[in-house]
Design a protein around this motif. Structure first.
Motif, mmCIF file in Angstrom:
data_model
loop_
_atom_site.group_PDB
_atom_site.id
_atom_site.type_symbol
_atom_site.label_atom_id
_atom_site.label_comp_id
_atom_site.label_asym_id
_atom_site.label_seq_id
_atom_site.Cartn_x
_atom_site.Cartn_y
_atom_site.Cartn_z
ATOM 1 N N ASP A 40 1.856 9.273 -5.709
ATOM 2 C CA ASP A 40 2.332 10.618 -5.375
ATOM 3 C C ASP A 40 3.359 11.109 -6.396
ATOM 4 O O ASP A 40 3.357 12.279 -6.791
ATOM 5 N N LYS A 41 4.236 10.199 -6.838
ATOM 6 C CA LYS A 41 5.241 10.580 -7.852
ATOM 7 C C LYS A 41 4.565 10.935 -9.173
ATOM 8 O O LYS A 41 4.959 11.902 -9.836
ATOM 9 N N ARG A 42 3.551 10.140 -9.565
ATOM 10 C CA ARG A 42 2.834 10.452 -10.813
ATOM 11 C C ARG A 42 2.129 11.797 -10.713
ATOM 12 O O ARG A 42 2.154 12.597 -11.657
ATOM 13 N N ARG A 46 0.837 -1.203 0.000
ATOM 14 C CA ARG A 46 0.000 0.000 0.000
ATOM 15 C C ARG A 46 0.872 1.254 0.000
ATOM 16 O O ARG A 46 0.593 2.217 -0.731
ATOM 17 N N ASP A 47 1.932 1.263 0.802
ATOM 18 C CA ASP A 47 2.833 2.420 0.845
ATOM 19 C C ASP A 47 3.536 2.621 -0.491
ATOM 20 O O ASP A 47 3.689 3.757 -0.955
ATOM 21 N N ALA A 48 3.961 1.520 -1.116
ATOM 22 C CA ALA A 48 4.630 1.623 -2.415
ATOM 23 C C ALA A 48 3.669 2.157 -3.470
ATOM 24 O O ALA A 48 4.033 3.003 -4.305
ATOM 25 N N ARG A 49 2.429 1.670 -3.436
ATOM 26 C CA ARG A 49 1.416 2.136 -4.388
ATOM 27 C C ARG A 49 1.139 3.622 -4.171
ATOM 28 O O ARG A 49 1.047 4.395 -5.133
ATOM 29 N N GLN A 50 1.032 4.044 -2.913
ATOM 30 C CA GLN A 50 0.775 5.453 -2.604
ATOM 31 C C GLN A 50 1.954 6.314 -3.047
ATOM 32 O O GLN A 50 1.768 7.397 -3.596
#
Length: 109
Positions: free
Chosen positions: A78-80, A70-74
């Motif tokens: 955020d980067k996108r 979940r943190d990696a997806r978030q």
């Protein structure tokens, strides 16, 4: 009467000793079976506790993996978003620069 009582006791003495020894053996066997049952029960409780601990550890690892995902997806999202915002800002800056050039060219002419 006393003599008949003593004679009866003397006659029963060999059988009494044998019965007493038999009772002691039965008590020992009973105690051995009880100890075996207790040991089996304790072993089963330990096995169940170890199994529950393993399940709890697996659950914790699964939850940690889900949190990391979940943190990696978030973070990726955020980067996108940051990339889209910076592209939008660059596009607006380029547009403003074109407008400024056009305006400067109109004032000169």
């Amino acid at each position: 009467m006393i003599e008949s009582f003593k004679a009866a006791q003397a006659a029963a003495a060999p059988g009494l000793a044998a019965r007493s020894a038999e009772r002691v053996e039965i008590a020992r066997a009973r105690e051995a079976r009880r100890a075996t049952r207790d040991a089996e029960r304790l072993a089963e409780e330990q096995r169940v506790a170890a199994q529950e601990a393993a399940l709890a550890e697996d659950q914790l690892q699964l939850e940690a993996a889900e949190i990391a995902t979940r943190d990696a997806r978030q973070s990726a999202q955020d980067k996108r978003i940051a990339l889209v915002l910076s592209d939008e800002a660059a596009r607006k800056a380029a547009r403003d620069q074109r407008y400024a050039k056009r305006k400067a060219a109109q004032q000169v002419a």
